[in-house]
Design a protein around this motif. Sequence first.
Motif, PDB file in Angstrom:
ATOM      1  N   UNK A 135       0.852  -1.191   0.000  1.00  0.00           N
ATOM      2  CA  UNK A 135       0.000   0.000   0.000  1.00  0.00           C
ATOM      3  C   UNK A 135       0.881   1.232   0.000  1.00  0.00           C
ATOM      4  N   UNK A 136       0.504   2.243  -0.779  1.00  0.00           N
ATOM      5  CA  UNK A 136       1.131   3.557  -0.680  1.00  0.00           C
ATOM      6  C   UNK A 136       0.061   4.551  -0.255  1.00  0.00           C
ATOM      7  N   UNK A 137       0.492   5.579   0.500  1.00  0.00           N
ATOM      8  CA  UNK A 137      -0.474   6.514   1.101  1.00  0.00           C
ATOM      9  C   UNK A 137      -0.117   7.970   0.779  1.00  0.00           C
ATOM     10  N   UNK A 138      -0.098   8.359  -0.488  1.00  0.00           N
ATOM     11  CA  UNK A 138       0.286   9.734  -0.825  1.00  0.00           C
ATOM     12  C   UNK A 138      -0.811  10.748  -0.523  1.00  0.00           C
ATOM     13  N   UNK A 139      -0.381  11.980  -0.204  1.00  0.00           N
ATOM     14  CA  UNK A 139      -1.326  13.092  -0.202  1.00  0.00           C
ATOM     15  C   UNK A 139      -1.386  13.648  -1.626  1.00  0.00           C
ATOM     16  N   UNK A 140      -2.148  14.698  -1.851  1.00  0.00           N
ATOM     17  CA  UNK A 140      -2.345  15.178  -3.216  1.00  0.00           C
ATOM     18  C   UNK A 140      -1.056  15.683  -3.882  1.00  0.00           C
ATOM     19  N   UNK A 141      -0.238  16.510  -3.208  1.00  0.00           N
ATOM     20  CA  UNK A 141       1.013  16.925  -3.858  1.00  0.00           C
ATOM     21  C   UNK A 141       1.922  15.744  -4.201  1.00  0.00           C
ATOM     22  N   UNK A 142       1.991  14.757  -3.321  1.00  0.00           N
ATOM     23  CA  UNK A 142       2.818  13.574  -3.577  1.00  0.00           C
ATOM     24  C   UNK A 142       2.244  12.750  -4.729  1.00  0.00           C
ATOM     25  N   UNK A 143       0.917  12.658  -4.774  1.00  0.00           N
ATOM     26  CA  UNK A 143       0.267  11.910  -5.846  1.00  0.00           C
ATOM     27  C   UNK A 143       0.483  12.584  -7.192  1.00  0.00           C
ATOM     28  N   UNK A 144       0.516  13.899  -7.216  1.00  0.00           N
ATOM     29  CA  UNK A 144       0.778  14.602  -8.471  1.00  0.00           C
ATOM     30  C   UNK A 144       2.173  14.276  -8.990  1.00  0.00           C
ATOM     31  N   UNK A 145       3.140  14.190  -8.082  1.00  0.00           N
ATOM     32  CA  UNK A 145       4.503  13.839  -8.478  1.00  0.00           C
ATOM     33  C   UNK A 145       4.556  12.395  -8.982  1.00  0.00           C
ATOM     34  N   UNK A 146       3.938  11.468  -8.253  1.00  0.00           N
ATOM     35  CA  UNK A 146       4.016  10.052  -8.605  1.00  0.00           C
ATOM     36  C   UNK A 146       3.226   9.716  -9.861  1.00  0.00           C
ATOM     37  N   UNK A 147       2.100  10.391 -10.067  1.00  0.00           N
ATOM     38  CA  UNK A 147       1.240  10.076 -11.205  1.00  0.00           C
ATOM     39  C   UNK A 147       1.499  10.961 -12.420  1.00  0.00           C
ATOM     40  N   UNK A 148       2.122  12.128 -12.189  1.00  0.00           N
ATOM     41  CA  UNK A 148       2.322  13.078 -13.277  1.00  0.00           C
ATOM     42  C   UNK A 148       1.050  13.785 -13.686  1.00  0.00           C
ATOM     43  N   UNK A 149       0.032  13.760 -12.820  1.00  0.00           N
ATOM     44  CA  UNK A 149      -1.262  14.373 -13.123  1.00  0.00           C
ATOM     45  C   UNK A 149      -1.574  15.516 -12.162  1.00  0.00           C
ATOM     46  N   UNK A 150      -2.228  16.534 -12.664  1.00  0.00           N
ATOM     47  CA  UNK A 150      -2.722  17.611 -11.810  1.00  0.00           C
ATOM     48  C   UNK A 150      -4.029  17.151 -11.164  1.00  0.00           C
ATOM     49  N   UNK A 151      -4.165  17.428  -9.864  1.00  0.00           N
ATOM     50  CA  UNK A 151      -5.363  16.994  -9.133  1.00  0.00           C
ATOM     51  C   UNK A 151      -6.055  18.229  -8.564  1.00  0.00           C
ATOM     52  N   UNK A 152      -7.280  18.463  -9.040  1.00  0.00           N
ATOM     53  CA  UNK A 152      -8.020  19.634  -8.587  1.00  0.00           C
ATOM     54  C   UNK A 152      -9.391  19.292  -8.019  1.00  0.00           C
ATOM     55  N   UNK A 153      -9.818  18.042  -8.171  1.00  0.00           N
ATOM     56  CA  UNK A 153     -11.145  17.653  -7.685  1.00  0.00           C
ATOM     57  C   UNK A 153     -11.180  16.143  -7.499  1.00  0.00           C
ATOM     58  N   UNK A 154     -12.365  15.630  -7.131  1.00  0.00           N
ATOM     59  CA  UNK A 154     -12.520  14.214  -6.845  1.00  0.00           C
ATOM     60  C   UNK A 154     -12.259  13.365  -8.092  1.00  0.00           C
ATOM     61  N   UNK A 155     -12.686  13.850  -9.252  1.00  0.00           N
ATOM     62  CA  UNK A 155     -12.426  13.106 -10.487  1.00  0.00           C
ATOM     63  C   UNK A 155     -10.925  13.022 -10.757  1.00  0.00           C
ATOM     64  N   UNK A 156     -10.224  14.116 -10.464  1.00  0.00           N
ATOM     65  CA  UNK A 156      -8.772  14.107 -10.626  1.00  0.00           C
ATOM     66  C   UNK A 156      -8.112  13.136  -9.671  1.00  0.00           C
ATOM     67  N   UNK A 157      -8.662  13.010  -8.461  1.00  0.00           N
ATOM     68  CA  UNK A 157      -8.139  12.038  -7.503  1.00  0.00           C
ATOM     69  C   UNK A 157      -8.314  10.613  -8.030  1.00  0.00           C
ATOM     70  N   UNK A 158      -9.487  10.331  -8.591  1.00  0.00           N
ATOM     71  CA  UNK A 158      -9.732   9.002  -9.145  1.00  0.00           C
ATOM     72  C   UNK A 158      -8.728   8.669 -10.239  1.00  0.00           C
TER      73      UNK A 158
END
Length: 269
Positions: A135-158
């Motif tokens: 399991x990995x437990x990133x917050x949003x800034x960490x997830x943006x780095x790992x995924x290469x995606x910008x996250x601005x809403x729930x759809x972006x989180x998905x």
Amino acid sequence: MKGRVLIVAGSDSGGGAGIQADIKTVTALGGYAATAITALTAQDTRGVRAVHAVPQDFLRLQMRMSFEDIGADVVKTGMLADGETIESVADVMASHGQGVPLVLDPVMVAKGGSRLLAADAVEVLKRRLLPFAALITPNLPEAEVLSGREIRDLDGMRAAAESMLTLGVPAVLLKGGHLPGARLFDLLATEDGVEVFEGPHLETVHTHGTGCTLASAIATGLAQGMGLRDAVLRARRYVLAAIRHAPGYGEGHGPLDHGVTVDPERIPA
């Protein structure tokens, strides 16, 4: 006491995050915490003043001794700081930790904004350590780095959570605390799909160490034989209670009440 968790992370001299928060969390949830310290930090609720790395051979020795004697049901990693440290942790996992689930909290930035993972270490993290992660437990800034995606809403989180699954990890808990709004959303993504957990977004500055605490709480549940979903649900309840009962210490981002589960009046004779 049930469930052995080997924590590989940095020390927080302020006591609110890092190894100190991890030990408190595991203990408060009835587990046993062993540690391998990656770095010493001089910090308080206002920020990190300095970081002093632990020599790599000493870090590896700490991990090996825990594996060889007490053992571990789960390994939890926090602040790893640089590529060399990640390589050391991965080497010991390969030699001594095969088959032991790893909860990987990809600590990259401190609450006060200080960088806690070198930029060039991200690819090393993906290549060497993610293959061990349950399991990995990133917050949003960490997830943006790992995924290469910008996250601005729930759809972006998905989308980001599903993208991170392609990195080879079986499960991602994406924490949505950085999104504005009265409700907080966390996403648990596995090969079976994405589940959204919703809760109140508490208006408080006393949230130092929430990421460390949540990951260690999940690791404790897994070490105690809980399923992933149940471990996540209990961990979220624990963190919410610890925030609500935060003591209000410090001038900046204050610590949680990790002892919220402990009643000193009920010490057995």
